[in-house]
Design a protein around this motif. Sequence first.
Motif, PDB file in Angstrom:
ATOM      1  N   VAL A   1      -8.266  -6.548  -1.787  1.00 10.84           N
ATOM      2  CA  VAL A   1      -7.332  -7.016  -1.015  1.00 10.84           C
ATOM      3  C   VAL A   1      -7.162  -7.852  -1.537  1.00 10.84           C
ATOM      4  CG1 VAL A   1      -6.379  -6.734   1.555  1.00 10.84           C
ATOM      5  CG2 VAL A   1      -8.328  -5.305   1.410  1.00 10.84           C
TER       6      VAL A   1
ATOM      7  N   VAL B   1      -3.725  -3.179  -1.146  1.00 13.73           N
ATOM      8  CA  VAL B   1      -5.606  -2.879  -1.057  1.00 13.73           C
ATOM      9  C   VAL B   1      -5.803  -1.796  -2.635  1.00 13.73           C
ATOM     10  CG1 VAL B   1      -7.370  -1.513   0.424  1.00 13.73           C
ATOM     11  CG2 VAL B   1      -5.745  -2.129   1.086  1.00 13.73           C
TER      12      VAL B   1
ATOM     13  N   ARG C   1      -2.774  -8.948   1.031  1.00 14.81           N
ATOM     14  CA  ARG C   1      -2.291  -7.591   1.519  1.00 14.81           C
ATOM     15  C   ARG C   1      -2.340  -6.053   1.102  1.00 14.81           C
ATOM     16  NH1 ARG C   1      -3.365  -8.031   6.584  1.00 14.81           N
ATOM     17  NH2 ARG C   1      -2.185  -6.404   7.824  1.00 14.81           N
TER      18      ARG C   1
END
Length: 181
Positions: A81, A86, A84
């Motif tokens: 991550v 992924v 924010r």
Amino acid sequence: DMFRYMVIPSQLGTCSEFPNILPPESVPVHRVAEYFDTDVIRKYLFPEERIIVNWVPYRLLPSNIALLDEKNTVCVSDVKVSDRIVSGLLSIGTFYTVRQPRYAYTLDIYGTNGNRVRYHLLFHLGFIANKLKDLACLSIVVDKQLDKQTLFDIIAEFGLIKWIASDGPTKTLQYFLESNL
């Protein structure tokens, strides 16, 4: 989506050689529950709020991970991550003995990062070739959003034999597995 192939270890050569990109990391099965706790990871890996391992659906509860058989399950992850966002994949391979071929291996791949599929597939093929060391029927289950062409191109490089059902019921994988259990 699911795709099925025959894996012949002697035809794979060495699957342990990774290019200059870090290979995915083998992780204990119980660590998969950590992905349930982080909202952004959970939504990326499990958008349907469930995990399916070896044909069995589980709700995203840490207590359900204890139901997985650690002796017959291989988990690999390169999930990261950053801001924010992924990236990476989680792949879970489950194997069991059948009469012919010697093993059935179900590979569940979570996530949509197609450029990491190669390394996960290499890892699991390496496990089949180096640990199981025998014929295996490989079923690959992937996220619907994953670029299937990337997967097919990688599989073609290894020359895996695809199971097809067009030759009648005695040629289907289901018949093959049921008659050899």
